[in-house]
Design a protein around this motif. Structure first.
Motif, PDB file in Angstrom:
ATOM      1  N   GLY B 250     -44.433 -94.293  38.163  1.00 19.69           N
ATOM      2  CA  GLY B 250     -43.194 -93.976  38.904  1.00 19.69           C
ATOM      3  C   GLY B 250     -42.328 -93.412  38.389  1.00 19.69           C
ATOM      4  N   ILE B 251     -41.676 -94.095  37.235  1.00 13.23           N
ATOM      5  CA  ILE B 251     -40.747 -93.659  36.486  1.00 13.23           C
ATOM      6  C   ILE B 251     -40.975 -92.323  35.554  1.00 13.23           C
ATOM      7  CG2 ILE B 251     -38.949 -94.423  34.647  1.00 13.23           C
ATOM      8  CD1 ILE B 251     -39.310 -97.255  35.553  1.00 13.23           C
ATOM      9  N   ILE B 252     -42.080 -92.268  35.048  1.00 15.93           N
ATOM     10  CA  ILE B 252     -42.133 -91.362  33.785  1.00 15.93           C
ATOM     11  C   ILE B 252     -41.790 -89.733  34.620  1.00 15.93           C
ATOM     12  CG2 ILE B 252     -43.768 -90.044  32.417  1.00 15.93           C
ATOM     13  CD1 ILE B 252     -45.073 -93.069  31.826  1.00 15.93           C
ATOM     14  N   PRO B 253     -42.365 -89.382  35.671  1.00 14.01           N
ATOM     15  CA  PRO B 253     -42.260 -88.229  36.245  1.00 14.01           C
ATOM     16  C   PRO B 253     -40.838 -87.764  36.528  1.00 14.01           C
ATOM     17  CG  PRO B 253     -43.968 -89.244  37.566  1.00 14.01           C
ATOM     18  CD  PRO B 253     -43.390 -90.381  36.347  1.00 14.01           C
ATOM     19  N   THR B 254     -39.795 -88.847  36.655  1.00 12.67           N
ATOM     20  CA  THR B 254     -38.610 -88.616  36.898  1.00 12.67           C
ATOM     21  C   THR B 254     -37.792 -87.934  35.610  1.00 12.67           C
ATOM     22  OG1 THR B 254     -37.602 -90.861  36.408  1.00 12.67           O
ATOM     23  CG2 THR B 254     -38.369 -90.237  38.615  1.00 12.67           C
TER      24      THR B 254
END
Lengths: 345, 286, 255
Positions: B250-254
């Motif tokens: 969830g976080i990495i692509p941000t």
């Protein structure tokens, strides 16, 4: 039991006469005869028949033999299961392909660099992941392959997800596309020949004996003085160099390279299956395994009966081998007919 | 900020399902030291089980899960006796290849019957809004069911006789045999439960995303990562491993392109294997 | 001194398997290492041969500190050992097993020279008739002799023998004791862990006794046999132990 006074056990090393050494060595080459005859026949066959289609199918078989024999140095001799061995094929292929397609290198130095890149990766990885044993090592090699594929997928110099393509003009330097195709076949034959020699001499060497000792009982081998960490690493490097070189040759012939086919995990597993089928830890095994597997696959893919379920049929066969003939064809023959041991190495 | 919140929430929801998918793999590893390479195709079978029951019999997907679970249990027991039992004490390569052969058989037959074209379970329960985040209810249900199944597994392993047997065999098989535990039956049962969990996870995933017969492979690879995060051999740790993976995804692509996610995932996987092979949360065996 | 141990201790988690073991071993002797099961004898071997790193203390081999060196370093330095539970390289032949010992041991011989040594050593331990058999197919007594042959093929300065007599029948024990004496006579120093009292008493120049990881006695077989602490620690039945050990000490004096 003999009387202990018979001989001295702590004297200096006995002298070996050159005559004796020669005769022992001559005997040692017996096991090389069969493998080399097979490779020679495979090389000559398409030359004689002159059919391109035969040459293409033998190219696939020979590639399998060379890859399986390389893997065998680690898997069969050393007992470490590299599930992600295709990473060396893919990385070597990518490095060489980049040098040819982008930097304009010719095939030979590109192949050398591909082998070097694969060997270097194995050396660096070996220092780390060869500490892991059994299933953990197998898992780590899968992880390395997946990480590498994902990385190349993002690596723009190598073309990211679309990969790279060779300009058709490149083949002109080799006398046109048809001539280049023919040439790759004979280069492959030469490399396969070298791989078999390396595999054989490793098997017969002191280094190889150390590897076999590691395979049988790594801790006991260390107590006997086998420097396992470095022996394992060099076995890994040796088993990685040839796939790296072959990757360059394969994708040169192919004309393009993409992350998915270059790092296909199933390809690794096919190599293992070939080694198992023929007999792990033997020189002849991966040769027979490569021929057997690819012939079978070819038959299943074209047979109207099995065409649709060829994967399932191959699975059933693999299961039967693993469960009932774990030593493979050559291992089974060696156990069944001990007389043949010298010939079936 | 809202975007990050949504990503984390999304990741958490998915993480529970990932955890469930990995649980079967890590249970089998823990009990019998076998890396089950047929894990992915069994997840695919779970997906197709729900798909077939829903599409052709009109059965509610969550009811269909019950049948899928039973099927998974029986299939696992069959696989154990056909492919694993004979080589259970052989070197690792044998069990790896035996389970891989099973994977080939399932995938081969599956592709012949279902082709490789994508399917989906056309079922929706609407969606709810938390803050600015909109979440499909199927995701919430999948997460809750994953937690319930995990709790059920925990209770089973700790409160029932056969569950205790499984833990005893995982701990030390020869000692358990000496104490009269019927080890072959327990091993078969464990394998069955492992594949049941895989099939259940597949069934739940089929309500979230479209899939093909080959889709299980992705989750099998994720399961390796999760298993190592949570400690191979520690089924409950898998749930936490799943949450970590879900949140990372969830976080990495941000803050970087989504295509880098697998690079980091598998890099982390190899790193943890090297530094802490017993997993972040430890396991009974290392 | 070929080997000096200074305060060697080993902990496993909270468990103290060895504490403060200290002794010197002169070249050319046979040292018997005895003690009840679980006294830490094999742990001490593992600390000496590099399989374990001692938690405290120092190991000095031929004047060099070798504490914490790897097993293969110790092998190259001239130490060889056998295992209590035999560890043959099953899928290799008997001869190949012994060649491994010679190739990778102290002398680091090439294959041809190692082959010659292997044949010699196999004859010495009486396995020459089985040299082309797979090691896995030997029986336990033969496997013990194979362990011995592998260790000898390395031509070590110091040989660690871990219960080479266990599981052998009386006539095999006699042969093995002869072999051990003969090896010593050729100048190899030996430490042997042994439970067969009669044999170890008769063959050892000195004894070290361990109990619960502590070194409770050290000296000639006569001295140790008369040490009441040893007798009490060693056997449940002190009277029997006393009689047994005195008999052995006396029989050794007379030889």
């Amino acid at each position: 039991m003999n009387s202990p006074q018979d001989s001295s056990v702590v004297g200096s090393a006995p002298k070996v006469s050159w005559r004796e050494a020669l005769s022992q060595n001559a005997g040692a080459y017996v096991g090389l005869i069969l493998p080399l005859i097979i490779i020679a026949l495979l090389t000559i066959w398409p030359t004689v028949t002159g059919k391109d289609i035969t040459r293409e199918s033998i190219f696939t078989i020979m590639l399998s033999i060379a890859l399986a024999s390389s893997l065998n140095i680690l898997l069969g001799y050393t007992g470490y299961v590299s599930f992600g061995h295709v990473v060396f094929f893919g990385l070597g292929g990518y490095v060489g392909f980049y040098l040819m397609a982008v930097q304009g290198w010719s095939l030979w130095p590109a192949m050398a660099m591909g082998g070097l890149a694969a060997g270097l990766l194995a050396f660096l990885l070996g220092k780390a992941i060869l500490r892991l044993r059994g299933g953990y090592f197998a898992l780590a090699t899968i992880g390395v392959n997946e990480a590498m594929r994902a990385f190349i997928n993002n690596f723009e110099p190598f073309g990211g997800p679309v990969g790279m393509t060779l300009n058709f003009q490149v083949y002109r330097d080799y006398g046109g596309a048809a001539q280049a195709l023919r040439m790759t076949f004979y280069i492959l034959a030469a490399i396969t020949f070298i791989v078999i020699l390396v595999s054989y001499f490793v098997r017969m060497s002191k280094f190889g004996l150390g590897l076999l000792a590691i395979r049988e009982d790594e801790d006991a081998a260390e107590v006997m003085g086998v420097v396992a960490p470095s022996a394992k690493t060099w076995a890994y490097v040796l088993s990685a160099i040839f796939p790296g070189i072959l990757g360059v040759l394969f994708f040169f012939k192919n004309g393009s390279i993409e992350p998915v086919p270059a790092f296909r995990l199933n390809f690794s597993i096919e190599m293992i299956v070939m080694v198992m089928l023929g007999g792990q830890g033997t020189v002849l095994g991966p040769i027979l395994g490569g021929i057997g597997y690819q012939s079978l696959r070819g038959y299943l893919l074209t047979s109207p009966l099995f065409k649709n379920i060829q994967l399932a049929v191959a699975g059933v066969l693999l299961l039967v081998i693993v469960l009932f003939v774990p030593a493979g064809v050559v291992g089974w023959l060696r156990n069944r007919f001990p007389v043949l041991r010298r010939i079936l190495q | 900020m809202d975007f990050l919140f949504t990503s984390i929430l999304d990741g958490l929801m998915l993480g529970f399902v990932y955890g469930l998918a990995a649980m079967g793999l890590t249970l089998i590893w823990g009990v019998m030291n076998v890396i089950n390479l047929s894990h992915g195709p069994i997840i695919s079978l779970g997906m197709f089980g729900v798909y077939l029951l829903f599409t052709f019999l009109g059965m509610n997907p969550y009811i269909a899960l019950i049948f899928v679970a039973l099927f998974g249990l029986l299939l696992g027991i069959v696989i154990y006796f056909v492919a694993v039992n004979r080589v259970i004490d052989a070197p690792h390569l044998s069990t790896l290849l035996a389970t891989f052969a099973v994977a080939m058989i399932i995938t081969g037959l599956g592709t012949a019957v279902f082709t490789a074209s994508p399917r989906n379970v056309d079922y929706s329960l609407g969606s709810v809004t938390i803050g600015n985040a909109t979440i499909p209810v199927t995701r919430i249900v999948a997460a809750v069911l994953s937690v319930l199944i995990t709790a059920g597994l925990y209770l089973y392993l700790h409160r029932t006789r056969s569950g205790r047997y499984i833990r005893a065999v995982a701990n030390n098989r020869s000692a358990a045999e000496l104490m009269g535990v019927p080890s072959v039956r327990i091993l078969a049962l464990s394998f069955g439960i492992g594949t049941m969990l895989a099939a259940l996870a597949g069934g739940l995933i089929s309500t979230l995303f479209p899939f093909t017969i080959l889709a299980g492979g992705t989750y099998e690879l994720k399961s390796f990562v999760i298993g190592v995060l949570g400690g191979l051999g520690n089924p409950i740790g898998a749930l936490f491993g799943g949450l970590i993976l879900g949140v990372l995804e969830g976080i990495i692509p941000t803050f970087m392109p989504a295509t880098w996610v697998p690079v980091l995932e598998f890099g982390l996987f190899v790193l943890i294997l090297l530094v802490r092979p017993q997993g972040l949360f430890g396991a009974k065996k290392s | 001194m070929i080997l000096q141990l200074e305060g060697v201790s080993k902990n496993f988690g909270g468990l103290r398997a060895l504490s403060d073991v200290t002794f010197d071993l002169p070249e050319g002797q046979i040292l018997g290492l005895i003690g009840p099961n679980g006294a830490g004898k094999t742990t001490l071997f593992n600390c000496i041969s590099g399989v374990y790193t001692p938690t405290e203390g120092r190991v000095i081999f031929r004047g060099q500190e070798v504490t914490g060196h790897k097993p293969y370093d110790m092998a190259k330095a001239g130490m060889a050992r056998t295992h209590q539970i035999v560890r043959p390289l099953n899928e290799l032949t008997v001869r190949e097993n012994v060649i491994v010992g010679s190739c990778f041991g102290r002398e680091g011989n090439g294959l041809t020279a190692a082959g010659r040594i292997a044949d010699e050593v196999l004859k010495f331990v009486g396995l020459d008739g089985r040299r082309d058999q797979l090691a896995g197919s030997l029986n336990v007594g033969q496997k013990k002799r194979l362990e011995m042959a592998r260790a000898l093929a390395a031509r070590p300065y110091l040989l660690l023998l871990d219960e080479v007599l266990a599981g052998l029948n009386p006539s095999e024990i006699g042969h093995m004791v002869e072999i051990v004496r003969n090896i010593r006579d050729q100048g190899v120093t030996i430490i042997m862990i042994e439970h067969v009292m009669k044999a170890v008493m008769s063959v050892s120049d000195r004894l070290v006794v361990l109990d619960y990881g502590r070194q409770i006695a050290e000296g000639t077989p006569q001295v140790v046999a008369n040490d009441p602490q040893v007798i009490e620690a060693y056997l449940g039945d002190p009277d029997l132990a006393l009689r047994l050990m005195r008999d052995q000490a006396r029989s050794q004096e007379s030889t």
